[in-house]
Design an enzyme around this catalytic site. Sequence first.
Site, PDB file in Angstrom:
ATOM      1  N   LYS A  15     100.792  50.710 101.179  1.00 43.25           N
ATOM      2  CA  LYS A  15     100.241  49.478 100.592  1.00 43.25           C
ATOM      3  C   LYS A  15     101.343  48.442 100.376  1.00 43.25           C
ATOM      4  CE  LYS A  15      98.550  51.783  97.038  1.00 43.25           C
ATOM      5  NZ  LYS A  15      98.922  53.175  97.380  1.00 43.25           N
ATOM      6  N   ARG A  90      92.270  51.429  90.249  1.00 42.34           N
ATOM      7  CA  ARG A  90      92.427  52.834  90.638  1.00 42.34           C
ATOM      8  C   ARG A  90      91.420  53.750  89.962  1.00 42.34           C
ATOM      9  NH1 ARG A  90      98.730  54.438  91.632  1.00 42.34           N
ATOM     10  NH2 ARG A  90      99.156  52.596  92.838  1.00 42.34           N
ATOM     11  N   ARG A 124     110.989  57.872 100.589  1.00 48.60           N
ATOM     12  CA  ARG A 124     110.943  56.434 100.254  1.00 48.60           C
ATOM     13  C   ARG A 124     112.214  56.004  99.498  1.00 48.60           C
ATOM     14  NH1 ARG A 124     105.713  54.046  97.522  1.00 48.60           N
ATOM     15  NH2 ARG A 124     105.940  55.824  96.110  1.00 48.60           N
ATOM     16  N   ARG A 152     112.813  56.215  93.619  1.00 47.97           N
ATOM     17  CA  ARG A 152     112.062  56.176  92.375  1.00 47.97           C
ATOM     18  C   ARG A 152     112.054  57.553  91.726  1.00 47.97           C
ATOM     19  NH1 ARG A 152     106.440  53.400  93.866  1.00 47.97           N
ATOM     20  NH2 ARG A 152     105.705  55.073  92.497  1.00 47.97           N
ATOM     21  N   ARG A 163     100.225  63.165  91.506  1.00 46.02           N
ATOM     22  CA  ARG A 163      99.705  61.843  91.862  1.00 46.02           C
ATOM     23  C   ARG A 163      98.574  61.962  92.874  1.00 46.02           C
ATOM     24  NH1 ARG A 163     105.302  59.346  93.264  1.00 46.02           N
ATOM     25  NH2 ARG A 163     104.174  57.521  94.003  1.00 46.02           N
TER      26      ARG A 163
HETATM   27  P1  ADP Z   1     102.180  54.667  94.413  1.00 42.70           P
HETATM   28  O1  ADP Z   1     101.452  53.666  95.254  1.00 42.70           O
HETATM   29  O2  ADP Z   1     103.302  55.318  95.128  1.00 42.70           O
HETATM   30  O3  ADP Z   1     101.268  55.643  93.727  1.00 42.70           O
HETATM   31  P2  ADP Z   1     102.624  52.679  92.327  1.00 42.70           P
HETATM   32  O4  ADP Z   1     103.933  51.981  92.297  1.00 42.70           O
HETATM   33  O5  ADP Z   1     101.433  51.911  92.757  1.00 42.70           O
HETATM   34  O6  ADP Z   1     102.873  53.968  93.202  1.00 42.70           O
HETATM   35  O7  ADP Z   1     102.289  53.284  90.896  1.00 42.70           O
HETATM   36  C1  ADP Z   1     103.237  54.054  90.174  1.00 42.70           C
HETATM   37  C2  ADP Z   1     102.607  54.613  88.891  1.00 42.70           C
HETATM   38  O8  ADP Z   1     102.189  53.521  88.054  1.00 42.70           O
HETATM   39  C3  ADP Z   1     101.332  55.433  89.118  1.00 42.70           C
HETATM   40  O9  ADP Z   1     101.624  56.786  89.413  1.00 42.70           O
HETATM   41  C4  ADP Z   1     100.642  55.267  87.748  1.00 42.70           C
HETATM   42  O10 ADP Z   1     101.246  56.084  86.766  1.00 42.70           O
HETATM   43  C5  ADP Z   1     100.966  53.820  87.397  1.00 42.70           C
HETATM   44  N1  ADP Z   1      99.911  52.881  87.879  1.00 42.70           N
HETATM   45  C6  ADP Z   1     100.051  51.915  88.832  1.00 42.70           C
HETATM   46  N2  ADP Z   1      98.896  51.250  89.014  1.00 42.70           N
HETATM   47  C7  ADP Z   1      97.987  51.808  88.152  1.00 42.70           C
HETATM   48  C8  ADP Z   1      96.608  51.587  87.867  1.00 42.70           C
HETATM   49  N3  ADP Z   1      95.901  50.632  88.497  1.00 42.70           N
HETATM   50  N4  ADP Z   1      96.020  52.381  86.942  1.00 42.70           N
HETATM   51  C9  ADP Z   1      96.698  53.330  86.268  1.00 42.70           C
HETATM   52  N5  ADP Z   1      97.994  53.597  86.503  1.00 42.70           N
HETATM   53  C10 ADP Z   1      98.648  52.851  87.429  1.00 42.70           C
HETATM   54  P1  ADP Z   2     102.411  52.704  98.750  1.00 39.65           P
HETATM   55  O1  ADP Z   2     102.715  51.291  98.276  1.00 39.65           O
HETATM   56  O2  ADP Z   2     101.026  52.832  99.289  1.00 39.65           O
HETATM   57  O3  ADP Z   2     102.717  53.725  97.714  1.00 39.65           O
HETATM   58  P2  ADP Z   2     104.737  52.332 100.511  1.00 39.65           P
HETATM   59  O4  ADP Z   2     104.441  51.065 101.225  1.00 39.65           O
HETATM   60  O5  ADP Z   2     105.742  52.287  99.425  1.00 39.65           O
HETATM   61  O6  ADP Z   2     103.364  53.008  99.995  1.00 39.65           O
HETATM   62  O7  ADP Z   2     105.159  53.416 101.620  1.00 39.65           O
HETATM   63  C1  ADP Z   2     105.549  54.750 101.247  1.00 39.65           C
HETATM   64  C2  ADP Z   2     106.702  55.202 102.156  1.00 39.65           C
HETATM   65  O8  ADP Z   2     106.190  55.421 103.486  1.00 39.65           O
HETATM   66  C3  ADP Z   2     107.854  54.199 102.300  1.00 39.65           C
HETATM   67  O9  ADP Z   2     109.047  54.916 102.393  1.00 39.65           O
HETATM   68  C4  ADP Z   2     107.532  53.466 103.614  1.00 39.65           C
HETATM   69  O10 ADP Z   2     108.714  53.026 104.262  1.00 39.65           O
HETATM   70  C5  ADP Z   2     106.850  54.554 104.420  1.00 39.65           C
HETATM   71  N1  ADP Z   2     105.781  54.046 105.306  1.00 39.65           N
HETATM   72  C6  ADP Z   2     104.904  53.051 105.042  1.00 39.65           C
HETATM   73  N2  ADP Z   2     104.034  52.876 106.078  1.00 39.65           N
HETATM   74  C7  ADP Z   2     104.389  53.810 107.010  1.00 39.65           C
HETATM   75  C8  ADP Z   2     103.878  54.142 108.326  1.00 39.65           C
HETATM   76  N3  ADP Z   2     102.839  53.493 108.856  1.00 39.65           N
HETATM   77  N4  ADP Z   2     104.488  55.150 108.980  1.00 39.65           N
HETATM   78  C9  ADP Z   2     105.532  55.820 108.439  1.00 39.65           C
HETATM   79  N5  ADP Z   2     106.060  55.555 107.220  1.00 39.65           N
HETATM   80  C10 ADP Z   2     105.496  54.559 106.517  1.00 39.65           C
END
Ligand code: ADP
Ligand code: ADP
Length: 212
Positions: A15, A90, A124, A152, A163
């Site tokens: 995303k 979410r 990541r 992270r 998660r």
């Molecule tokens: P990822 O896409 O890798 O799960 P995010 O950066 O979007 O990570 O979110 C990191 C953490 O922040 C989540 O695991 C959760 O604890 C919290 N978080 C983010 N967005 C939300 C949401 N919309 N509702 C509840 N918790 C959230």
């Molecule tokens: P989200 O915001 O949904 O948690 P991220 O954009 O942070 O996800 O992507 C998670 C990890 O996967 C990052 O290390 C990113 O570089 C990698 N990644 C994202 N899209 C792809 C893809 N299409 N193929 C392989 N790796 C990817």
Amino acid sequence: MNGSIVLFGPPGAGKGTQASRMSKLTGKPQVSTGDMLRAAVAADTNLGREAKGYMEAGLLVPDEVIIGLISERLQQPDAESGLLLDGYPRTIIQAESLDEIESVSVVVSIEVPDDAIVQRIVGRRMDPETGKIYHIEFNPPPAEIADRVVQRKDDNEETVRSRLLAYHEQTAPLANWYGERGVLLRINGNQGIEEVGDSIESALLELSGKDA
Ligand code: ADP
Ligand code: ADP
């Protein structure tokens, strides 16, 4: 498209990676609830202190905490033509509350199987200076910044499992919820970064063509 666009998918689906290209394409400001929460934790605000434990355990932050944060963000002047929401809503409760204050034009669902997720998350890395996201294998940081990228705290194998569980139990049901409202756009996220971006771009252009 006048309303907001929601980027939806499991943790690590890509995303954040796709958000900057989509933000340029649509002109909508990118808002990541994860980034907002991490900034609050780093600044040690009340919100940050409340959210920290949940984030480190791989649990969702309580709805009432996050709903207030997004409601406030939607009142900023740059949100008038909608936001690009990365990581929100979410839960069904978050979606219902968003529905009351904002129209959602499309939900872009980036679909990636669980077995690809762990590898994506554990590899990541983030550049703290630019916020750009990299992957040690799939999108390696350039040599000149390789020693400043960070991992992270919650991007470890154990937390990823919690998660993913939270995703399947609390977030995945939203796909049906938005599907029933006719705004869900499914994208195959299990392809290269460029290919995913191209798929999203052509699907959005097709939709806005239909709008016109
Ligand atoms: P990822 O896409 O890798 O799960 P995010 O950066 O979007 O990570 O979110 C990191 C953490 O922040 C989540 O695991 C959760 O604890 C919290 N978080 C983010 N967005 C939300 C949401 N919309 N509702 C509840 N918790 C959230
Ligand atoms: P989200 O915001 O949904 O948690 P991220 O954009 O942070 O996800 O992507 C998670 C990890 O996967 C990052 O290390 C990113 O570089 C990698 N990644 C994202 N899209 C792809 C893809 N299409 N193929 C392989 N790796 C990817």
